[in-house]
Design a protein around this motif. Sequence first.
Motif, PDB file in Angstrom:
ATOM      1  N   ARG A  58       0.835  -1.218   0.000  1.00 34.79           N
ATOM      2  CA  ARG A  58       0.000   0.000   0.000  1.00 34.79           C
ATOM      3  C   ARG A  58       0.862   1.257   0.000  1.00 34.79           C
ATOM      4  O   ARG A  58       0.453   2.314  -0.473  1.00 34.79           O
ATOM      5  N   ALA A  59       2.076   1.148   0.535  1.00 42.99           N
ATOM      6  CA  ALA A  59       2.980   2.309   0.592  1.00 42.99           C
ATOM      7  C   ALA A  59       3.699   2.538  -0.743  1.00 42.99           C
ATOM      8  O   ALA A  59       4.499   3.459  -0.854  1.00 42.99           O
ATOM      9  N   GLY A  60       3.424   1.673  -1.733  1.00 44.92           N
ATOM     10  CA  GLY A  60       4.027   1.880  -3.061  1.00 44.92           C
ATOM     11  C   GLY A  60       5.204   0.975  -3.360  1.00 44.92           C
ATOM     12  O   GLY A  60       5.943   1.195  -4.321  1.00 44.92           O
ATOM     13  N   ILE A  61       5.377  -0.075  -2.535  1.00 43.75           N
ATOM     14  CA  ILE A  61       6.472  -1.016  -2.775  1.00 43.75           C
ATOM     15  C   ILE A  61       5.964  -2.118  -3.710  1.00 43.75           C
ATOM     16  O   ILE A  61       4.981  -2.791  -3.417  1.00 43.75           O
ATOM     17  N   ASP A  62       6.671  -2.308  -4.827  1.00 46.41           N
ATOM     18  CA  ASP A  62       6.244  -3.293  -5.829  1.00 46.41           C
ATOM     19  C   ASP A  62       6.930  -4.644  -5.652  1.00 46.41           C
ATOM     20  O   ASP A  62       6.496  -5.628  -6.232  1.00 46.41           O
ATOM     21  N   GLY A  63       8.039  -4.646  -4.919  1.00 46.19           N
ATOM     22  CA  GLY A  63       8.770  -5.902  -4.786  1.00 46.19           C
ATOM     23  C   GLY A  63       9.478  -6.006  -3.460  1.00 46.19           C
ATOM     24  O   GLY A  63       9.923  -5.008  -2.887  1.00 46.19           O
ATOM     25  N   LEU A  64       9.574  -7.243  -2.954  1.00 48.07           N
ATOM     26  CA  LEU A  64      10.219  -7.507  -1.665  1.00 48.07           C
ATOM     27  C   LEU A  64      11.396  -8.441  -1.918  1.00 48.07           C
ATOM     28  O   LEU A  64      11.218  -9.564  -2.410  1.00 48.07           O
ATOM     29  N   GLN A  65      12.566  -7.939  -1.604  1.00 49.14           N
ATOM     30  CA  GLN A  65      13.809  -8.677  -1.825  1.00 49.14           C
ATOM     31  C   GLN A  65      14.275  -9.124  -0.446  1.00 49.14           C
ATOM     32  O   GLN A  65      14.852  -8.345   0.303  1.00 49.14           O
ATOM     33  N   LEU A  66      13.975 -10.378  -0.088  1.00 46.67           N
ATOM     34  CA  LEU A  66      14.088 -10.788   1.310  1.00 46.67           C
ATOM     35  C   LEU A  66      15.501 -11.180   1.739  1.00 46.67           C
ATOM     36  O   LEU A  66      16.243 -11.804   0.974  1.00 46.67           O
ATOM     37  N   SER A  67      15.839 -10.795   2.957  1.00 40.24           N
ATOM     38  CA  SER A  67      17.025 -11.329   3.630  1.00 40.24           C
ATOM     39  C   SER A  67      16.540 -12.081   4.860  1.00 40.24           C
ATOM     40  O   SER A  67      15.497 -11.750   5.435  1.00 40.24           O
ATOM     41  N   PHE A  68      17.327 -13.075   5.248  1.00 40.49           N
ATOM     42  CA  PHE A  68      17.068 -13.803   6.485  1.00 40.49           C
ATOM     43  C   PHE A  68      18.350 -13.843   7.298  1.00 40.49           C
ATOM     44  O   PHE A  68      19.439 -13.618   6.756  1.00 40.49           O
ATOM     45  N   PHE A  69      18.223 -14.165   8.583  1.00 47.04           N
ATOM     46  CA  PHE A  69      19.433 -14.327   9.391  1.00 47.04           C
ATOM     47  C   PHE A  69      20.082 -15.667   9.070  1.00 47.04           C
ATOM     48  O   PHE A  69      21.256 -15.731   8.707  1.00 47.04           O
ATOM     49  N   ASP A  70      19.280 -16.723   9.149  1.00 43.60           N
ATOM     50  CA  ASP A  70      19.791 -18.078   8.894  1.00 43.60           C
ATOM     51  C   ASP A  70      19.062 -18.566   7.635  1.00 43.60           C
ATOM     52  O   ASP A  70      17.994 -19.168   7.704  1.00 43.60           O
ATOM     53  N   PHE A  71      19.673 -18.274   6.486  1.00 44.93           N
ATOM     54  CA  PHE A  71      18.943 -18.332   5.229  1.00 44.93           C
ATOM     55  C   PHE A  71      18.227 -19.658   4.959  1.00 44.93           C
ATOM     56  O   PHE A  71      17.039 -19.653   4.620  1.00 44.93           O
ATOM     57  N   GLN A  72      18.967 -20.770   5.095  1.00 46.76           N
ATOM     58  CA  GLN A  72      18.342 -22.023   4.666  1.00 46.76           C
ATOM     59  C   GLN A  72      17.095 -22.379   5.478  1.00 46.76           C
ATOM     60  O   GLN A  72      16.015 -22.500   4.893  1.00 46.76           O
ATOM     61  N   PRO A  73      17.195 -22.511   6.803  1.00 42.48           N
ATOM     62  CA  PRO A  73      15.981 -22.874   7.543  1.00 42.48           C
ATOM     63  C   PRO A  73      14.924 -21.769   7.515  1.00 42.48           C
ATOM     64  O   PRO A  73      13.728 -22.066   7.487  1.00 42.48           O
ATOM     65  N   ASP A  74      15.363 -20.507   7.518  1.00 42.46           N
ATOM     66  CA  ASP A  74      14.379 -19.415   7.536  1.00 42.46           C
ATOM     67  C   ASP A  74      13.617 -19.344   6.208  1.00 42.46           C
ATOM     68  O   ASP A  74      12.419 -19.028   6.187  1.00 42.46           O
ATOM     69  N   LEU A  75      14.306 -19.643   5.105  1.00 46.06           N
ATOM     70  CA  LEU A  75      13.613 -19.660   3.808  1.00 46.06           C
ATOM     71  C   LEU A  75      12.614 -20.820   3.759  1.00 46.06           C
ATOM     72  O   LEU A  75      11.485 -20.660   3.266  1.00 46.06           O
ATOM     73  N   ASP A  76      13.018 -21.960   4.294  1.00 49.02           N
ATOM     74  CA  ASP A  76      12.096 -23.105   4.329  1.00 49.02           C
ATOM     75  C   ASP A  76      10.846 -22.768   5.144  1.00 49.02           C
ATOM     76  O   ASP A  76       9.719 -23.033   4.718  1.00 49.02           O
ATOM     77  N   PHE A  77      11.067 -22.161   6.308  1.00 53.12           N
ATOM     78  CA  PHE A  77       9.927 -21.799   7.163  1.00 53.12           C
ATOM     79  C   PHE A  77       9.032 -20.792   6.430  1.00 53.12           C
ATOM     80  O   PHE A  77       7.799 -20.898   6.446  1.00 53.12           O
ATOM     81  N   PHE A  78       9.672 -19.836   5.763  1.00 56.44           N
ATOM     82  CA  PHE A  78       8.928 -18.820   5.017  1.00 56.44           C
ATOM     83  C   PHE A  78       8.063 -19.494   3.936  1.00 56.44           C
ATOM     84  O   PHE A  78       6.884 -19.156   3.764  1.00 56.44           O
ATOM     85  N   GLY A  79       8.662 -20.437   3.225  1.00 57.95           N
ATOM     86  CA  GLY A  79       7.930 -21.123   2.146  1.00 57.95           C
ATOM     87  C   GLY A  79       6.728 -21.884   2.677  1.00 57.95           C
ATOM     88  O   GLY A  79       5.654 -21.904   2.073  1.00 57.95           O
ATOM     89  N   GLU A  80       6.935 -22.490   3.827  1.00 59.94           N
ATOM     90  CA  GLU A  80       5.878 -23.319   4.396  1.00 59.94           C
ATOM     91  C   GLU A  80       4.772 -22.480   5.036  1.00 59.94           C
ATOM     92  O   GLU A  80       3.596 -22.758   4.855  1.00 59.94           O
ATOM     93  N   ARG A  81       5.147 -21.467   5.777  1.00 57.80           N
ATOM     94  CA  ARG A  81       4.174 -20.766   6.623  1.00 57.80           C
ATOM     95  C   ARG A  81       3.750 -19.390   6.128  1.00 57.80           C
ATOM     96  O   ARG A  81       2.628 -18.967   6.350  1.00 57.80           O
ATOM     97  N   VAL A  82       4.640 -18.667   5.462  1.00 59.44           N
ATOM     98  CA  VAL A  82       4.295 -17.290   5.096  1.00 59.44           C
ATOM     99  C   VAL A  82       3.740 -17.218   3.661  1.00 59.44           C
ATOM    100  O   VAL A  82       2.751 -16.522   3.405  1.00 59.44           O
ATOM    101  N   LEU A  83       4.384 -17.954   2.747  1.00 60.47           N
ATOM    102  CA  LEU A  83       3.946 -17.859   1.349  1.00 60.47           C
ATOM    103  C   LEU A  83       2.462 -18.172   1.143  1.00 60.47           C
ATOM    104  O   LEU A  83       1.765 -17.431   0.428  1.00 60.47           O
ATOM    105  N   PRO A  84       1.942 -19.246   1.769  1.00 60.64           N
ATOM    106  CA  PRO A  84       0.507 -19.513   1.582  1.00 60.64           C
ATOM    107  C   PRO A  84      -0.355 -18.334   2.056  1.00 60.64           C
ATOM    108  O   PRO A  84      -1.374 -18.018   1.432  1.00 60.64           O
ATOM    109  N   LEU A  85       0.084 -17.672   3.131  1.00 61.41           N
ATOM    110  CA  LEU A  85      -0.699 -16.529   3.632  1.00 61.41           C
ATOM    111  C   LEU A  85      -0.578 -15.335   2.685  1.00 61.41           C
ATOM    112  O   LEU A  85      -1.502 -14.528   2.561  1.00 61.41           O
ATOM    113  N   MET A  86       0.571 -15.212   2.025  1.00 53.00           N
ATOM    114  CA  MET A  86       0.715 -14.134   1.030  1.00 53.00           C
ATOM    115  C   MET A  86      -0.285 -14.352  -0.108  1.00 53.00           C
ATOM    116  O   MET A  86      -0.879 -13.406  -0.617  1.00 53.00           O
TER     117      MET A  86
END
Length: 398
Positions: A363-391
């Motif tokens: 809503r603030a005008g951001i067209d893309g999200l370029q994500l960083s994580f602290f612990d990339f591998q497990p955090d990306l997996d968690f993101f894929g499982e839990r956040v992406l479906p909600l997106m």
Amino acid sequence: MTADYADHVAAPSPSPGHRCPGPADFPDSPLSQALRQPVLLGLFLPIQAGGWSASTLPRTTSWHFDYNKALTLRAEALGFDLVFALSQWLPKGGYGGVFDGNALDSFMTIGALTSVTSRILLISTLHVLYGPWHPLHLAKFGATLDHISNGRWGINVVTGHRAVEHEMFGWDRIEHDNRYALATEFIEVVQRLWSEPDNYSYEGRSSWRLQGGFVTPKPKFGRPVLVNATGSDAGIAFAGRFSDIVFITSPAGSTFSDAIAALPAHAARVKQSALDVGRQVRTLLNPMVICRETERETWAYHDAIVAHGDDRSPKGFRGFDSDAHAWRGRSGVDADKRRIVGGNIEVIGTPEQVVEQFVRLKRAGIDGLQLSFFDFQPDLDFFGERVLPLMRSAGLRL
Ligand SMILES: Cc1cc2nc3c(=O)[nH]c(=O)nc-3n(C[C@H](O)[C@H](O)[C@H](O)COP(=O)(O)O)c2cc1C
């Protein structure tokens, strides 16, 4: 090109009125396909030691190629639209602490990823003024990566904001706006080489010269994807003229509440710079996502990252003279603390809270999200499982 390169003055536009069609002009290009998503989703690969977080809390994150290749393949499998890597040139020891200077080269690493992926966009960061590169080099190398990747490769054009980097290449830092003038000249010549059906000759005022230069094959969709990363007037004007995507930061620092207030006006201004010249650019922002199932777990994770803060890294970071406008919203002791967490904006919370913050960024005008994580591998997996479906449920992803 002479040794006193930093004194060079850009020539007036080598191709006034010349327009190189871009991948967004081709409905079947990989960029156009990605742009059909309500929000672009990217991963900021940690090809440099420490990723974005100056913390010694144990984690898998690694700058090695195999790690970054595995992340890229995972992001592609999850349906991400792009991966991106930064470029830096640091003396021995890097910024210090966990940012110890070990880093793969962005152009090479992303180039290598073109042949092991099939769908995802791949963006290399390149200092176009260092070397100096000749426009013919970038035109030929870029067309080659464009073909290997079937139009999925792009370049984040950077001009170098740290004095130490310019000195490494043998000159004093080139003045801020002159860098953008030189980059404009450089990219215009490269675009001519990508689009000219015949040999092309060019004589810059004090910079590049070409006699009958020619590049074939041409890029598949007009030219590779063009990106730049900026916060200054000169950089925003450059973005408006050339870029498909502009990598922006919050002008008000990285905490969510400060950033969200400042972003709408900033994003609108960036987009207007392209509209003013009959083009369109998309804004990309780099959130550091810290997410766990519950609020308690999320903040425990955040607090552990902070508790293991490696003070040497932010201190060292500040020690390198930069004239960048993009991060002027960050300063002082709090900036050091924020660098322990990392990212241009912090998105912290449960999966539901993360998606709610993403909705606000859109809503603030951001067209893309370029994500960083602290612990990339497990955090990306968690993101894929839990956040992406909600997106998807929130209408942010198809
Ligand atoms: C999100 C973001 C990412 C950037 N990544 C890089 C990078 O990888 N390497 C680099 O040298 N500069 C990088 N920069 C710096 C910019 O390219 C630019 O040199 C700097 O912001 C100064 O320009 P400005 O005053 O127009 O902002 C980045 C800037 C932003 C905003």
